[in-house]
Scaffold this motif. Structure first.
Motif, short mmCIF file in Angstrom:
data_model
loop_
_atom_site.label_atom_id
_atom_site.label_comp_id
_atom_site.label_asym_id
_atom_site.label_seq_id
_atom_site.Cartn_x
_atom_site.Cartn_y
_atom_site.Cartn_z
N ILE A 196 0.84 -1.20 0.00
CA ILE A 196 0.00 0.00 0.00
C ILE A 196 0.87 1.26 0.00
CG2 ILE A 196 -1.71 1.31 1.32
CD1 ILE A 196 -2.78 -1.35 2.35
N SER B 148 2.58 1.68 -3.45
CA SER B 148 1.60 2.04 -4.48
C SER B 148 1.13 3.48 -4.29
CB SER B 148 0.41 1.09 -4.42
OG SER B 148 -0.59 1.45 -5.34
N THR B 149 0.95 3.91 -3.04
CA THR B 149 0.40 5.24 -2.77
C THR B 149 1.47 6.33 -2.90
OG1 THR B 149 -1.22 4.28 -1.25
CG2 THR B 149 -0.82 6.65 -1.07
N GLN C 10 -5.35 4.98 -2.33
CA GLN C 10 -5.06 4.08 -1.22
C GLN C 10 -6.13 2.99 -1.14
OE1 GLN C 10 -3.63 5.75 2.46
NE2 GLN C 10 -4.71 4.22 3.63
N ILE D 57 -6.55 -1.49 -1.68
CA ILE D 57 -5.83 -2.75 -1.85
C ILE D 57 -5.74 -3.07 -3.35
CG2 ILE D 57 -5.79 -5.20 -1.29
CD1 ILE D 57 -5.45 -3.49 1.14
N ALA E 88 -2.81 -1.73 -5.65
CA ALA E 88 -1.49 -2.37 -5.62
C ALA E 88 -1.39 -3.49 -6.65
CB ALA E 88 -1.20 -2.92 -4.23
N ASP F 5 -11.35 -5.40 -3.30
CA ASP F 5 -11.71 -4.48 -2.23
C ASP F 5 -12.85 -5.02 -1.38
OD1 ASP F 5 -9.76 -2.61 -2.90
OD2 ASP F 5 -11.06 -1.60 -4.35
N MET G 3 -2.88 -0.37 6.18
CA MET G 3 -3.12 1.04 5.86
C MET G 3 -2.54 1.96 6.93
SD MET G 3 -6.89 1.28 4.13
CE MET G 3 -7.22 0.54 2.52
#
Length: 584
Positions: free
Chosen positions: A185, A188-189, A196, A198, A201, A220, A363
């Motif tokens: 996460i 990817s973010t 943000q 899942i 990613a 998700d 997260m």
């Protein structure tokens, strides 16, 4: 949290193409998106159907849960065991490989939080209802009833096995599971500038569009289910323990009615927190919890067997690493039905519980780790909470086992009441018992609030501040799920119901995590920093090869401005003969 919809590696004017830029100050994650009707709608309908089923036919749900659990354990118990160890290997490989230097942000970006603050927040993430519930009960359970095929109960060897098994369940493996999802996460973010979620990613495998399509939404939804049932399991454990504390302080046993009442009261407290905006004080509540937890642990350390606890810490570390391979390889094949039943109650339940918590904890630790390198992230996420768990279980587990060996049969008390049984043997035991119940209640409220926000984020396409009604909805549903999980245990054994349903709901997300590792590895392989390193190595190898061919062993490699850059002439890179410049 700041995230840009434009990939952060897109170069700006005058910026080298391999330099990763910071996401803009007002990125996509700072905006509130509308509710994703498919993600929220499908998840809400299925969850409400589950609640209705559990309310109208608890016995049927219990029977189905037991049957499904048996199938999972017979066919896939090995998968949980193998996957958990695989996540440990994968996380450590990332940390100590060439990928370890990749920052979770732009090149050269400094960490968002100071190390001291980062450690403090990591400490907060490492604490929870689980440590309160199992701090006394798990070491004591393994001491009085060791894993099948190991040692005799109540012996000095049983103490070693009890502490090693407990640390196996609470240190390296669970936090490696969290680290994998948190790292995916965060990268990817902060590195790629995606939302943000899942599903974001998975863009390296699915592509940006597909990761936002039907398959991404399914991921998700699974993440919402994992978070919902994992959080409800923690709430159920907290409720059991508060009920045990009330009964230990003189309240007559009220059975399921007491448990339902406790969940109802604390769920109302959470809803009020969300509606009135007190949710902003979650960090304040967490700080209070850390102080209260420290006071409670200090009281047990000082009032309990202090010398034994101090001796137990290095002994437990040695026993853990000495038995690690055997514990990690334990499956039903090593002990038949007895081991399979034990695994379902302990190891596999824990791996499923940790997996179900990964969207929430992932997260959280991703949010506070911007600017850290992958190596700093992995080592910090694994080592800091593991150290907290080591100290916590040495204090509470050591005191409980010492009490058991001295003649007080603490193990005969209900699991949820054993902490209070220990506290009541210490000075000011009644006060400490009340302190423990307050601690659990705050964990309940703040944990439900934070988990509901995560589910709201997943329901609203990555919005960091989801709509209040969405947060309240998931919080109320979480309380209802916790009630159902408490009621489906075999013959009123609420803990059994919590464990069974947690394993069942975490199984699909375990598959998601395995694929997530593949997606993360592919993302990292194409990171600009890695590509730059590859080109640098290739350029040096090419220069050396040319130098040897042209000058033998008498040459040096000269570094000078690229001939194709403006102001440096129009000669193509590598010179007129296409080879790097080599100077004798």
């Amino acid at each position: 949290m700041t995230v840009s919809e434009t990939p952060s590696e897109t170069p700006s004017s005058g910026t080298p193409p391999d330099t990763v830029q910071a996401p803009p100050a007002t990125g996509s994650a700072d905006r509130r998106y509308p509710v994703d009707r498919w993600v929220f709608g499908v998840a809400a309908v299925l969850v409400v159907a589950f609640i209705v089923w559990g309310a109208l036919s608890t016995d049927t749900l219990s029977a189905v849960a037991s049957a499904v659990l048996a199938g999972i354990m017979n066919a896939g118990g090995w998968a949980f065991v193998l996957a958990a160890s695989g996540f440990v290997v994968f996380a450590l490989w990332l940390a100590f490989s060439r990928y370890g230097k990749i920052p979770l942000g732009r090149d050269g970006e400094q960490p968002e939080f100071r190390t001291v603050s980062w450690v403090a927040m990591m400490f907060s993430a490492g604490m929870g209802i689980g440590l309160m519930f199992y701090g006394v009960s798990e070491p004591l359970a393994h001491f009085t009833s060791p894993p099948p095929g190991t040692v005799a109960a109540g012996t000095p060897q049983a103490l070693d096995v009890a502490m090693a098994t407990t640390l196996f369940h609470w240190t390296l493996h669970p936090w490696a599971i969290y680290a994998v999802v948190g790292l995916a996460i965060a990268y990817s973010t902060f590195r790629k500038g995606r939302r943000q979620l899942i599903s974001s990613a998975f863009a390296p495998l699915l592509g940006e569009r597909r990761s936002e399509g039907a398959f991404g939404r399914a991921i998700d939804i699974l993440a919402i289910f994992a978070t919902l049932f994992g959080s409800a399991a923690s709430l159920g454990l907290g409720t059991l323990q508060i009920g045990g504390g009330l009964e230990a302080n003189g309240l007559p046993p009220l059975g399921d009615l007491l448990l339902v009442s406790i969940i109802a009261v604390l769920t109302i407290a959470f809803v009020c927190s969300a509606v009135t905006g007190i949710a902003k004080g979650i960090q304040w509540l967490s700080n209070i919890n850390m102080v209260l937890a420290g006071v409670l642990a200090l009281a047990v350390f000082v009032g309990g067997p202090t010398v034994l606890i101090l001796n137990l810490i290095p002994t437990a570390i040695g026993d853990y690493f000495g038995n690690l391979s055997a514990m990690a390889a334990r499956t039903a094949a090593t002990g038949g039905d007895a081991t399979a039943e034990w695994l379902a109650s302990w190891t596999v339940f824990y791996w499923a519980w940790w997996i179900s918590w990964t969207p929430f904890v992932g997260m959280f630790i991703a949010r506070i780790s911007r600017g850290r390198t992958i190596k700093q992230f992995v080592t910090g996420v694994i080592l800091i909470p593991s150290l907290v768990s080591l100290i916590w279980f040495a204090v509470f587990g050591g005191a409980a086992i010492n009490l058991q060996r001295s003649g007080t049969d603490l193990a005969s008390q209900p699991t949820e009441a054993q902490l209070f049984g220990l506290l009541h043997t210490l000075p000011l035991g009644g006060v400490l018992g009340i302190l423990a119940m307050v601690l659990i209640a705050i964990f309940f409220v703040s944990g439900a609030d934070a988990a509901a926000v995560v589910m709201g984020t997943l329901s609203q396409r990555g919005s960091i501040t989801p709509s209040r009604w969405v947060v309240v909805f998931w919080g109320v549903v979480m309380g209802a799920i916790a009630i159902i999980m408490l009621l489906v245990g075999d013959e009123g054994e609420a803990l059994t119901g919590i464990q069974n349903i947690t394993i069942i709901m975490a199984a699909p997300f375990a598959v998601v995590m395995v694929v997530l590792c593949v997606a993360l590895a592919r993302d990292l392989r194409h990171d600009p920093l890695m590509l730059r390193d590859q080109r640098s190595v290739a350029a040096v190898e090419q220069a050396v090869d040319y130098g040897r061919k042209a000058y033998g062993d008498r040459f040096v490699v000269a570094v000078k401005p690229h001939p194709g850059e403006p102001g440096n002439g129009s000669e193509p890179a590598g010179g007129t003969n296409g080879s790097p410049t080599a100077r004798t």
